[in-house]
Motif scaffolding. Structure first.
Motif, PDB file in Angstrom:
ATOM      1  N   SER A   1       2.835  -4.015   3.877  1.00 50.56           N
ATOM      2  CA  SER A   1       3.007  -2.612   4.240  1.00 50.56           C
ATOM      3  C   SER A   1       1.660  -1.915   4.447  1.00 50.56           C
TER       4      SER A   1
ATOM      5  N   LYS B   1       0.022   0.139   2.573  1.00 52.04           N
ATOM      6  CA  LYS B   1      -0.150   1.440   1.931  1.00 52.04           C
ATOM      7  C   LYS B   1      -0.920   1.279   0.623  1.00 52.04           C
TER       8      LYS B   1
ATOM      9  N   ASP C   1      -0.633   2.852  -2.236  1.00 48.97           N
ATOM     10  CA  ASP C   1       0.272   2.828  -3.397  1.00 48.97           C
ATOM     11  C   ASP C   1       0.958   1.474  -3.525  1.00 48.97           C
ATOM     12  N   ASP C   2       1.307   0.892  -2.391  1.00 50.22           N
ATOM     13  CA  ASP C   2       1.957  -0.414  -2.406  1.00 50.22           C
ATOM     14  C   ASP C   2       0.998  -1.505  -2.869  1.00 50.22           C
ATOM     15  N   GLN C   3      -0.285  -1.357  -2.550  1.00 54.65           N
ATOM     16  CA  GLN C   3      -1.260  -2.353  -2.999  1.00 54.65           C
ATOM     17  C   GLN C   3      -1.379  -2.343  -4.518  1.00 54.65           C
TER      18      GLN C   3
END
Length: 107
Positions: A81, A83, A85-87
């Motif tokens: 993704s 992003k 935050d996703d990382q």
């Protein structure tokens, strides 16, 4: 280097993971590949199987195997993704797998 020493080194590398955002989602990193290698070596024959052995002799139950495989899929999905935050969530998912592998490692 013997096979067991090589796996021990791989597991040690699996527990060391860089905190930088770029390294977290690098699927070519040695830490990620080592985790995938060990998790992929676990092949439960049936869902209720009590013991499954990894390539390094570590013992897990089928539920733990399924959980680790799901966490690695989650890691890959979150990294794709891109992003920030996703990382962070991806790093947490991989760290959970690393911790379980480390806790079951047999020297």
């Amino acid at each position: 280097m013997t096979f067991s020493k090589a796996l021990f080194v791989s597991l040690a590398l699996c527990s060391v993971f860089s905190a930088s955002a770029a390294a977290i989602c690098d699927k070519r990193s040695q830490a990620y590949r080592d985790c995938v290698y060990l998790v992929d070596s676990l092949r439960p024959e049936k869902a209720g199987q009590m013991r499954v052995f990894a390539a390094d002799g570590s013992e897990f139950n089928a539920g733990q195997v399924q959980w680790m495989k799901a966490q690695l899929r989650k890691f890959e999905r979150l990294c794709d993704s891109g992003k920030p935050d996703d990382q962070a969530q991806a790093e947490k998912a991989l760290a959970g797998v690393q911790e379980l592998l480390k806790s079951h490692h047999r020297p």
